[in-house]
Design a protein around this motif. Sequence first.
Motif, PDB file in Angstrom:
ATOM      1  N   ARG A  25       0.831  -1.209   0.000  1.00 41.79           N
ATOM      2  CA  ARG A  25       0.000   0.000   0.000  1.00 41.79           C
ATOM      3  C   ARG A  25       0.869   1.264   0.000  1.00 41.79           C
ATOM      4  NH1 ARG A  25      -5.794  -1.286   2.373  1.00 41.79           N
ATOM      5  NH2 ARG A  25      -6.193   0.843   1.793  1.00 41.79           N
ATOM      6  N   GLU A  28       2.183   2.678  -3.836  1.00 38.23           N
ATOM      7  CA  GLU A  28       1.363   3.628  -4.571  1.00 38.23           C
ATOM      8  C   GLU A  28       1.360   5.007  -3.923  1.00 38.23           C
ATOM      9  OE1 GLU A  28      -2.719   3.217  -6.965  1.00 38.23           O
ATOM     10  OE2 GLU A  28      -2.672   2.408  -4.915  1.00 38.23           O
ATOM     11  N   ALA A  29       1.515   5.004  -2.594  1.00 36.02           N
ATOM     12  CA  ALA A  29       1.437   6.270  -1.866  1.00 36.02           C
ATOM     13  C   ALA A  29       2.654   7.154  -2.117  1.00 36.02           C
ATOM     14  CB  ALA A  29       1.289   6.002  -0.374  1.00 36.02           C
ATOM     15  N   LEU A  62       3.768  10.151   3.310  1.00 35.96           N
ATOM     16  CA  LEU A  62       2.559   9.510   2.786  1.00 35.96           C
ATOM     17  C   LEU A  62       2.635   7.985   2.869  1.00 35.96           C
ATOM     18  CD1 LEU A  62       1.819  11.765  -0.317  1.00 35.96           C
ATOM     19  CD2 LEU A  62       0.519  11.643   1.818  1.00 35.96           C
ATOM     20  N   MET A  64       4.048   6.240   5.191  1.00 35.08           N
ATOM     21  CA  MET A  64       3.776   5.821   6.570  1.00 35.08           C
ATOM     22  C   MET A  64       2.276   5.889   6.842  1.00 35.08           C
ATOM     23  SD  MET A  64       6.954   7.481   8.625  1.00 35.08           S
ATOM     24  CE  MET A  64       7.344   8.933   7.683  1.00 35.08           C
ATOM     25  N   ASP A  65       1.643   6.909   6.268  1.00 32.94           N
ATOM     26  CA  ASP A  65       0.188   7.019   6.436  1.00 32.94           C
ATOM     27  C   ASP A  65      -0.539   5.872   5.752  1.00 32.94           C
ATOM     28  OD1 ASP A  65       0.515   9.298   7.836  1.00 32.94           O
ATOM     29  OD2 ASP A  65       0.035  10.674   6.185  1.00 32.94           O
ATOM     30  N   ALA A  66       0.070   5.329   4.722  1.00 40.31           N
ATOM     31  CA  ALA A  66      -0.603   4.270   3.969  1.00 40.31           C
ATOM     32  C   ALA A  66      -0.366   2.887   4.563  1.00 40.31           C
ATOM     33  CB  ALA A  66      -0.136   4.286   2.515  1.00 40.31           C
ATOM     34  N   CYS A  67       0.594   2.790   5.469  1.00 40.84           N
ATOM     35  CA  CYS A  67       0.955   1.476   6.017  1.00 40.84           C
ATOM     36  C   CYS A  67      -0.049   1.045   7.077  1.00 40.84           C
ATOM     37  CB  CYS A  67       2.354   1.523   6.623  1.00 40.84           C
ATOM     38  SG  CYS A  67       2.799  -0.060   7.386  1.00 40.84           S
ATOM     39  N   PRO A  68      -0.664  -0.120   6.908  1.00 42.40           N
ATOM     40  CA  PRO A  68      -1.700  -0.538   7.864  1.00 42.40           C
ATOM     41  C   PRO A  68      -1.156  -1.165   9.141  1.00 42.40           C
ATOM     42  CG  PRO A  68      -1.781  -1.870   5.832  1.00 42.40           C
ATOM     43  CD  PRO A  68      -0.530  -1.057   5.792  1.00 42.40           C
ATOM     44  N   GLU A  69       0.131  -1.296   9.262  1.00 41.87           N
ATOM     45  CA  GLU A  69       0.667  -1.946  10.461  1.00 41.87           C
ATOM     46  C   GLU A  69       1.138  -0.902  11.476  1.00 41.87           C
ATOM     47  OE1 GLU A  69       1.060  -5.213  11.506  1.00 41.87           O
ATOM     48  OE2 GLU A  69      -0.389  -5.603   9.911  1.00 41.87           O
ATOM     49  N   LEU A  73       5.847   0.752   8.606  1.00 42.65           N
ATOM     50  CA  LEU A  73       6.651   1.932   8.247  1.00 42.65           C
ATOM     51  C   LEU A  73       6.481   2.990   9.319  1.00 42.65           C
ATOM     52  CD1 LEU A  73       6.004   2.367   4.429  1.00 42.65           C
ATOM     53  CD2 LEU A  73       8.226   2.030   5.525  1.00 42.65           C
TER      54      LEU A  73
END
Lengths: 471, 473
Positions: A25, A28-29, A62, A64-69, A73
């Motif tokens: 994810r 792409e971010a 961005l 880090m914001d997209a990382c779901p864990e 990140l």
Amino acid sequence: MASPAPVRERPKPFLLDEFCKGCGRCIEACAKNCIEVGHEINPLTGLVPVVLNLDHCNACGLCMDACPEPYGLRPEAKPKASEDFELQDPAKLFGERASQRPKPVAIPPEIVPLPKTEPLVLKGNYAAAVGALLAGCRHVYGYPITPSTEGAELMAKLQPKLDGVFLQAVSEVATVNMMYGCGGAGLPCMTFTSSPGFSLMLEGISYMIGSEVPGVFVNVMRGGPGLGNIAPEQADVKLACRGLGHGNTHAITLAASTPQEMLDLARLSFELSFKYRNPVILLADGYLGQMTGKVVLPETMVKPGLPEWAVFGDAAHRGNLISSIYLDEKDLENFNVHLNEKYARMQAAEQRADLFLCDDAEVLVVSIGTPARMAKGAVEALRLQGVKAGLFRPVSVWPFPIDALKPLLPKARRIVVVEASAGQLEDELRLALSHAGLAVPKIESVRHMGGVLPQTGEVVKAVLSREEVTA
Amino acid sequence: MSVFYENFERHSGGLGLKAHATHYCPGCGHGLVHKYLAEAIEELGIQDRTVAISPVGCSVFLYYYFDVGNSQAAHGRAPAVAIGHKLANPDSIVVSYQGDGDLASIGLAEIVSTAQLGIPITVIFVNNAIYGMTGGQMAPTTLMGQKSATSPYGRTAAMGLPMKMAELIAGLDGPVYVERVALYDAKQRIKAQKAITKAMKLQVENRGFAFVEVLAECPTHLGMTPEETEHWVKESMLPVFPLGVKKDVVVEPHGAVPAPSFDAERLVGLVGASAEKPPRFMKGFPEHLGGKDVALKLAGSGGDGAQTAAMLIARAAISEGFDATHIPSYGPESRGGTSYADVHVAEDEVLSPASPHPRILVAFNAPSLAKFAPDVVPGGTIVYDSSVIHDVPKVAEGVRLVGVPLTEIAVDLGKAMVKNVVALGALCAATGLFPEETFKTALRQALKDKCALIPLNEEAFAWGVKSVTAPGN
């Protein structure tokens, strides 16, 4: 002179490969194409983490914001100057996090003296409500169902004046789950219901038992099955004693037989519910719920405390969890062993019975609830006729008060179970006798169903039909 | 971020990688929603006050990760559990976190009623158009034509249309804020984070119920890569579930909730208990009525006042220091249907509260008299309303029949309602159960909040007495 605006240092992303599931994810971010799909399987996880090349990274964040864990990140942490990055424990890399929260301490309930008052004239349902109020219950949830409605109605009237809560739920299903929430928060709560409503609550009761959440259920039993009628029956004895939802469940089940007992046992129910962290069922029947009688208030009332296990929503209780999930089979077995030990403690300590003329009784009449009152009248009538009859009235139906019954058995030639059901109390009696390793004597019965109650006269007749009157 | 546990100890004992990785599949939306919720809790400084309710579904293990108070609910019931927590401690911040199977299907009644209730609770609704934990079955939010384990040929109209929860909840009067957000690109993620923070803030400000629906990705059960899923959400879900604020009203914060009272005097007063000793007029139990226990039955139609009269007898007896019981018996058809009352007055203890064979019967109508008169025991007394009953059935020997025109007397007094009090007067005179003053005291006690009615009722009682004691009776 104005000081120069502080330069906001934006950290670049940092990734411990082990914490990356490779979902991509972040790829792409990233506007700078710094992140690529990985190709090497991480030997620790078996997953393929993404690959970072931060040469062009402008630390926009961005990715880090997209990382779901939560620990995927992350903003790069500056390693301590004294240590090599490689030598640091990854778990400690982002600094120690000391927990500030205090350890929860149980606040015990307070016993508050009550002014002395004259006896009240109260309906059974009202008496149970007053008992709950005296036990410190200020949270009542419910869905109106005859013949228990007066209890909810009185609570709706009185709770607002005590700054307590009465909430009419959308259903019995919602009711029991509101109780789960309130009980989980560590406060006493209760509901009034009747047979079809009780059925609907069973799943929730199983959850409460599984999460060790206290709560009191007053079930004013009515005629069934199905919609049945609103007349008195005792057809939920089995449900309360043996069928509290799915799983290995038990709850102390008390049976009142006078308005006074509705008050006293409602009060006791709360005490037991918190003592064992388990729901308690108070059984009444349609007659008793509606029956008015003399009720004497106790000398004290309770101001509840807060147990240490509560999920109250404050700092001290932050680490607590109310849950009934044990995914690991062994864990669940252990938990059930724990429950069974608790049930055994209840069985040892919470047997209660009321004995009327039992000491020399040759005929033991066993009965609970309103039929027990009819039976009590019958026992008195039989005594007048010279028959040594006695009433053995379980006040706790589960655990069955077998210890009180045992010493009476050598003298008792006969046992007559009087009940408003097809033999549910008799089944409890038989199970208790059997578990205690006692020979099950011949058990006779006076039974009615559908709202018809056994009457004094017919109990007398049933006993006399096989009795030689000696006097 | 400190709202997440440093080690996920509840996740398989927090050993190895599970101490720092969620149990969610790669690319799953839950992780992002968790992060935003954690950030909101951190930003608002409410970690100590927060209670997170985890649902049944993939996020059932929310409590593995969040270092807040945690409560795990049954499938669909999280909003009801949230109410329990919130009302137990109005200062707590309660978040119900639910998936689409949980919220839009099995728990529909709970979410709708909780939203309508409007108390400040935050609901995070993660909609991925499929059942995740159960293995990819059809959800209420599954799109038309979408294949799932239980719609293997694609969802058809016969299976119902997708449920638009945000719109449904926004249509209610209870919520203050409802928004649908998504996670498929950076812009949407920022919006999602803001929406979740706002929904939490509204609770902190005690304003009301807030609901955020998040369109999330379930790569595993949609059978796509995380990247494809993001596109799928954008291309396929958005037309059905349009993003945006569905409701946002500005309301004043709820007032502070007072702490429950445990004041003994207040409670005793509220339940009607008093230290005042009721006056006693009796020297002993009325044993002339056949022993230490008198059985009575009062019977009529709903509205005749049989239950009230029965209650007054029980009250009077208890004031005199005896025991008494009253059992009403009326069916669901009652209001206007039959209405019987069994009353017992006993010197020590009522052993048998039913009155199948009463000593005293009061019958307000013909069917009641016909039904119960034959059961009255020898030596007993029957008071009946001779205004409406003309045929008197056969009774046992020695039973005294006292016909009193109850209705007529009451109507003459200007209030037909008091015929039950006329009956009490007649019963008093005919049986000598209690002295007149005992009944009158009970009457005054019962009417203490309606003092204006006392003279009328006393007059009715006197007429009842007079109609029995007057010469000619």
